[in-house]
Design a protein around this motif. Structure first.
Motif, PDB file in Angstrom:
ATOM      1  N   ALA A 234      40.617  44.769  46.856  1.00  0.00           N
ATOM      2  CA  ALA A 234      41.546  43.744  46.380  1.00  0.00           C
ATOM      3  C   ALA A 234      40.858  42.390  46.278  1.00  0.00           C
ATOM      4  CB  ALA A 234      42.763  43.661  47.300  1.00  0.00           C
ATOM      5  N   ARG A 235      39.931  42.115  47.193  1.00  0.00           N
ATOM      6  CA  ARG A 235      39.208  40.848  47.143  1.00  0.00           C
ATOM      7  C   ARG A 235      38.317  40.747  45.908  1.00  0.00           C
ATOM      8  NH1 ARG A 235      38.515  41.667  52.770  1.00  0.00           N
ATOM      9  NH2 ARG A 235      36.312  42.248  52.523  1.00  0.00           N
ATOM     10  N   GLU A 236      37.993  41.882  45.329  1.00  0.00           N
ATOM     11  CA  GLU A 236      37.157  41.890  44.124  1.00  0.00           C
ATOM     12  C   GLU A 236      37.987  41.924  42.843  1.00  0.00           C
ATOM     13  OE1 GLU A 236      33.980  41.444  44.133  1.00  0.00           O
ATOM     14  OE2 GLU A 236      33.668  41.583  46.306  1.00  0.00           O
ATOM     15  N   GLY A 237      39.288  41.750  42.979  1.00  0.00           N
ATOM     16  CA  GLY A 237      40.137  41.700  41.803  1.00  0.00           C
ATOM     17  C   GLY A 237      40.810  42.994  41.424  1.00  0.00           C
ATOM     18  N   TYR A 238      40.592  44.050  42.211  1.00  0.00           N
ATOM     19  CA  TYR A 238      41.268  45.314  41.943  1.00  0.00           C
ATOM     20  C   TYR A 238      42.698  45.258  42.473  1.00  0.00           C
ATOM     21  CZ  TYR A 238      36.890  47.519  40.589  1.00  0.00           C
ATOM     22  OH  TYR A 238      35.733  47.833  39.926  1.00  0.00           O
ATOM     23  N   THR A 239      43.597  45.898  41.765  1.00  0.00           N
ATOM     24  CA  THR A 239      44.944  46.079  42.289  1.00  0.00           C
ATOM     25  C   THR A 239      44.914  47.272  43.236  1.00  0.00           C
ATOM     26  OG1 THR A 239      46.010  45.174  40.321  1.00  0.00           O
ATOM     27  CG2 THR A 239      47.331  46.625  41.718  1.00  0.00           C
ATOM     28  N   ALA A 240      45.267  47.045  44.491  1.00  0.00           N
ATOM     29  CA  ALA A 240      45.248  48.113  45.485  1.00  0.00           C
ATOM     30  C   ALA A 240      46.563  48.887  45.442  1.00  0.00           C
ATOM     31  CB  ALA A 240      45.021  47.538  46.876  1.00  0.00           C
TER      32      ALA A 240
END
Length: 241
Positions: free
Chosen positions: A25-31
């Protein structure tokens, strides 16, 4: 319009699974995080949101085919493209063989081998048409050898490793990276702190930090395809092996 990049974590518990979801999530992925009970995901959702990430919780039984199919259908149609799949269900139980009931053995097999198959199959269905993706399986010491009292756990974990091996050979040529991580040691959780306090007497970093495990998963995802890792093992520096 660009679609969200999604990291699906099956078995997003309070330690490793949650840390992996937060890292992506910190890398921009939707978890997309799942447990059998969505209520148990509230703290993780609040933490990811508080850190500025995007997250969708689902109560989903990974042993139930209909629920798994519906989970991935909703993710792909309502949220975004499944780019990363993490199977992180444990199933660690310990019984002498004479005390291992059919119910226990079957339940552990369902939680590990069968659930791993169902969820990975649906993830592959999403990834293969796009010819990209990363699939990561959490293993354990029991993935490589069966210890005394761990017949059910080792059987299930051996099966997950075999599943990952087969999928890596099938899906690698289709630009999908499949990796299996052997977590060989105690993970820093409240249960370990309560039941095995002596683990901490060995000094700093004597148990596995979930955030450090999650960092390894991120690094696996970032590998160049000319040098993909299939299997790696992680253990604290003082762990005997």
């Amino acid at each position: 319009m660009a679609r969200d990049k999604v990291c699906v974590v099956i078995g997003a518990g309070d330690a490793t699974g949650g840390a992996i979801a937060r890292r992506f999530a910190r890398e921009g992925y939707t978890a997309v995080v799942t447990r059998r009970s969505a209520d148990k995901l509230a703290d993780l959702v609040a933490r990811i949101t508080g850190e500025g990430g995007k997250v969708h919780p689902f109560g989903s039984d990974a042993r139930d085919e209909a629920q798994v199919v519906e989970l991935f259908r909703r993710v792909e149609t309502e949220i975004g493209d499944v780019e990363v799949f993490v199977f992180n269900i444990g199933g660690n139980v310990r019984f002498d063989i004479r005390d291992t009931t059919a119910r226990v053995y079957r339940k552990v097999w369902e939680m590990t081998a069968f659930a791993g198959f169902l969820t990975a199959r649906e993830a592959a269905k999403a990834m293969v048409p796009r010819q990209r993706g990363t699939m990561l399986f959490t293993g354990a010491t029991a993935s490589l050898r069966g210890g005394r009292g761990f017949s059910a756990f080792a059987g299930g974990k051996h099966a997950v490793r075999a599943l990952a091996q087969s999928m890596a050979r099938e899906l690698g040529p289709q630009n999908i990276h499949v990796a299996h991580v052997v977590v060989d040691g105690a993970i820093d959780t409240e249960w370990i702190r309560t039941n095995f306090p002596e683990r901490y007497d060995a000094g700093p970093d004597a148990v596995l930090d979930p955030d450090d495990i999650a960092e390894t998963y991120w690094q696996l995802h970032c590998q160049k395809r000319s040098a993909w890792t299939f299997e790696m093992d992680l253990r604290p520096w003082k762990e005997t092996w």
